[in-house]
Design an enzyme around this catalytic site. Structure first.
Site, PDB file in Angstrom:
ATOM      1  N   CYS A 112     -30.889  50.354  57.714  1.00 52.86           N
ATOM      2  CA  CYS A 112     -31.504  49.014  57.563  1.00 52.86           C
ATOM      3  C   CYS A 112     -32.918  48.940  58.136  1.00 52.86           C
ATOM      4  CB  CYS A 112     -30.619  47.961  58.211  1.00 52.86           C
ATOM      5  SG  CYS A 112     -28.955  47.961  57.542  1.00 52.86           S
ATOM      6  N   HIS A 253     -34.490  41.556  59.881  1.00 56.72           N
ATOM      7  CA  HIS A 253     -33.510  42.143  58.969  1.00 56.72           C
ATOM      8  C   HIS A 253     -32.410  41.111  58.723  1.00 56.72           C
ATOM      9  CE1 HIS A 253     -30.612  44.608  57.100  1.00 56.72           C
ATOM     10  NE2 HIS A 253     -29.855  44.772  58.162  1.00 56.72           N
ATOM     11  N   ASN A 283     -26.479  41.346  53.285  1.00 51.01           N
ATOM     12  CA  ASN A 283     -27.241  42.428  53.913  1.00 51.01           C
ATOM     13  C   ASN A 283     -27.566  43.491  52.853  1.00 51.01           C
ATOM     14  OD1 ASN A 283     -28.145  44.636  55.365  1.00 51.01           O
ATOM     15  ND2 ASN A 283     -26.526  44.545  56.905  1.00 51.01           N
TER      16      ASN A 283
HETATM   17  N1  COA Z   1     -12.415  37.219  56.460  1.00 52.71           N
HETATM   18  C1  COA Z   1     -11.510  36.749  57.331  1.00 52.71           C
HETATM   19  N2  COA Z   1     -11.269  37.332  58.509  1.00 52.71           N
HETATM   20  C2  COA Z   1     -11.968  38.431  58.811  1.00 52.71           C
HETATM   21  C3  COA Z   1     -12.926  38.978  57.950  1.00 52.71           C
HETATM   22  C4  COA Z   1     -13.124  38.323  56.734  1.00 52.71           C
HETATM   23  N3  COA Z   1     -14.019  38.772  55.824  1.00 52.71           N
HETATM   24  N4  COA Z   1     -13.458  40.070  58.514  1.00 52.71           N
HETATM   25  C5  COA Z   1     -12.870  40.214  59.710  1.00 52.71           C
HETATM   26  N5  COA Z   1     -11.963  39.237  59.885  1.00 52.71           N
HETATM   27  C6  COA Z   1     -11.087  39.005  61.017  1.00 52.71           C
HETATM   28  C7  COA Z   1     -10.819  40.257  61.814  1.00 52.71           C
HETATM   29  O1  COA Z   1      -9.787  41.015  61.203  1.00 52.71           O
HETATM   30  C8  COA Z   1     -10.423  39.702  63.143  1.00 52.71           C
HETATM   31  O2  COA Z   1      -9.072  39.333  63.072  1.00 52.71           O
HETATM   32  P1  COA Z   1      -8.077  39.629  64.289  1.00 52.71           P
HETATM   33  O3  COA Z   1      -8.660  38.892  65.456  1.00 52.71           O
HETATM   34  O4  COA Z   1      -6.791  39.078  63.778  1.00 52.71           O
HETATM   35  O5  COA Z   1      -8.113  41.100  64.472  1.00 52.71           O
HETATM   36  C9  COA Z   1     -11.237  38.427  63.256  1.00 52.71           C
HETATM   37  O6  COA Z   1     -11.701  38.135  61.936  1.00 52.71           O
HETATM   38  C10 COA Z   1     -12.419  38.536  64.181  1.00 52.71           C
HETATM   39  O7  COA Z   1     -13.086  39.747  63.914  1.00 52.71           O
HETATM   40  P2  COA Z   1     -14.387  40.112  64.696  1.00 52.71           P
HETATM   41  O8  COA Z   1     -14.821  41.478  64.266  1.00 52.71           O
HETATM   42  O9  COA Z   1     -14.249  39.840  66.154  1.00 52.71           O
HETATM   43  O10 COA Z   1     -15.384  39.003  64.111  1.00 52.71           O
HETATM   44  P3  COA Z   1     -16.865  38.786  64.475  1.00 52.71           P
HETATM   45  O11 COA Z   1     -17.070  37.389  64.879  1.00 52.71           O
HETATM   46  O12 COA Z   1     -17.394  39.863  65.374  1.00 52.71           O
HETATM   47  O13 COA Z   1     -17.585  38.956  63.076  1.00 52.71           O
HETATM   48  C11 COA Z   1     -18.841  40.580  61.827  1.00 52.71           C
HETATM   49  C12 COA Z   1     -17.482  40.192  62.375  1.00 52.71           C
HETATM   50  C13 COA Z   1     -18.684  41.875  61.057  1.00 52.71           C
HETATM   51  C14 COA Z   1     -19.325  39.475  60.925  1.00 52.71           C
HETATM   52  C15 COA Z   1     -19.809  40.737  63.012  1.00 52.71           C
HETATM   53  O14 COA Z   1     -19.251  41.575  63.980  1.00 52.71           O
HETATM   54  C16 COA Z   1     -21.112  41.294  62.586  1.00 52.71           C
HETATM   55  O15 COA Z   1     -21.855  40.664  61.867  1.00 52.71           O
HETATM   56  N6  COA Z   1     -21.469  42.483  63.091  1.00 52.71           N
HETATM   57  C17 COA Z   1     -22.716  43.111  62.742  1.00 52.71           C
HETATM   58  C18 COA Z   1     -22.630  43.598  61.338  1.00 52.71           C
HETATM   59  C19 COA Z   1     -23.948  43.998  60.829  1.00 52.71           C
HETATM   60  O16 COA Z   1     -24.842  43.194  60.767  1.00 52.71           O
HETATM   61  N7  COA Z   1     -24.064  45.246  60.451  1.00 52.71           N
HETATM   62  C20 COA Z   1     -25.220  45.763  59.887  1.00 52.71           C
HETATM   63  C21 COA Z   1     -26.245  45.893  60.927  1.00 52.71           C
HETATM   64  S1  COA Z   1     -27.632  46.583  60.205  1.00 52.71           S
END
Ligand code: COA
Length: 326
Positions: A112, A253, A283
């Site tokens: 990214c 980004h 993204n």
């Molecule tokens: N729909 C519903 N629930 C979802 C889901 C979706 N699409 N994706 C994950 N969940 C669930 C998980 O399974 C988890 O459930 P559990 O508690 O029963 O295990 C719960 O939601 C919370 O997951 P968590 O990973 O703690 O959520 P979060 O608030 O951290 O959000 C992301 C997840 C991926 C959105 C977040 O971590 C993120 O944006 N990370 C950076 C990603 C990114 O930008 N990557 C590229 C960088 S260049």
């Protein structure tokens, strides 16, 4: 020799995939995706559309704005983690599509942060006089490396391309600085295990065991992203003896609205000085900043003399910033 962005362009697939449609594919909801990421829809490439397709179209639009002819382009850099082929480079295919017969062309792998890395390389070529007109392109088709059964990742990504033409310039409206950083200790928090030399596409287990798909530790990536983007932006401010108050527009980004909000808060920037379009595109990795830059430019958000900060973070980890006096 100063370095100026003389043209911007972007190209996106026509097909829109909404959160409501994703609800039919995986156990998710529009409410979850919107509140956790800010994404409402993303673009998905159709059959017959490739990374080079959008890269070339974005480049054409940037060249039209810059008034640059294909034969005047000395260098084509395509930042991508989803190239048309492992080799040759997508940049060489773009060179062919554009008829830019005098260019040197290569791909750049910095996930990214690829567009910022590309700007940094182009800046050095131009300042040293090794090139006069350069295309820096970010182009991705992430929809072909995500697992459409994995709700943790498939809701986040989209396809598209953005491009700029950079030229040497004597004027003040120029690129002030670029900063790039890498932290390889965390390479395995965000990566695509399959189709390289470790898990070759020729090994049937690569497909059977799902190693072909992008994989990510979302929580860890989130924390690193906020810290690293803040550091990269602060490095640019310090190098130019500026403070956040001098920034006219931040183009971060476009990964997650919460990462964007945390980064702008750390810098003390209100949302009126932050450009986002991730609600419409998700993204798009290396394409996210140049697509947003092109939209901001064409919407007239960028006024002459505006200090534009671009800041990125991605797999590797890689991160970086570019500061422009627009
Ligand atoms: N729909 C519903 N629930 C979802 C889901 C979706 N699409 N994706 C994950 N969940 C669930 C998980 O399974 C988890 O459930 P559990 O508690 O029963 O295990 C719960 O939601 C919370 O997951 P968590 O990973 O703690 O959520 P979060 O608030 O951290 O959000 C992301 C997840 C991926 C959105 C977040 O971590 C993120 O944006 N990370 C950076 C990603 C990114 O930008 N990557 C590229 C960088 S260049």
């Amino acid at each position: 020799m100063n370095v100026r962005i003389t043209g911007t362009g972007s190209a996106l697939p026509g097909k829109i995939l909404t959160n409501a449609e994703l609800e039919q594919l995986v156990d998710t909801s529009d409410e979850w995706i919107t509140t956790r990421t800010g994404i409402k829809e993303r673009r998905i490439a159709a059959e017959g559309e490739y990374t080079s397709t959008f890269a070339a179209e974005a480049a054409r639009r940037a060249m039209t704005m810059a008034g640059a002819l294909p034969e005047e382009i000395d260098l084509i850099i395509v930042a991508t983690v989803t190239p048309d082929f492992p080799f040759p480079s997508t940049a060489c295919i773009v060179q062919d599509l554009l008829g830019a017969s005098n260019a040197t062309a290569f791909d750049l792998s910095a996930a990214c942060s690829g567009f910022i890395y590309g700007l940094s390389i182009a800046e050095k070529y131009l300042r040293s006089g090794s090139a006069r007109k350069i295309l820096v392109i970010g182009s991705e088709i992430l929809s072909r490396v995500v697992d459409w059964k994995d709700r943790n990742t498939c809701v986040l990504f989209g396809d598209g391309a953005g491009a700029v033409v950079l030229e040497g310039s004597e004027g003040d409206h120029s690129l002030l600085s670029t900063h790039t950083f890498s932290n390889g200790t965390h390479w395995n928090l965000l990566y695509q295990p399959g189709s390289g030399s470790r898990n070759p596409a020729t090994d049937p287990r690569t497909i059977a065991e799902g190693r072909i798909y992008l994989t990510m530790e979302g929580n860890d990536v989130f924390k690193h992203a906020v810290r690293a983007m803040g550091e990269a932006a602060e490095a640019a401010l310090a190098a130019n003896s500026l403070s956040a108050a001098d920034i006219g527009l931040l183009i971060p980004h476009q990964a997650n609205q919460r990462i964007v909000d945390a980064t702008s808060k750390r810098l003390g920037l209100g949302s009126d000085r932050v450009f986002t379009n991730l609600d419409r595109y998700g993204n798009t990795s290396s394409a996210s900043i140049p697509i947003a830059l092109d939209e901001a430019n064409r919407q007239g958000v960028l006024k002459p003399g505006c200090k534009l900060m671009m800041v990125a973070f991605g797999g590797g980890f890689t991160y970086g910033s570019a500061l422009v006096n627009w």
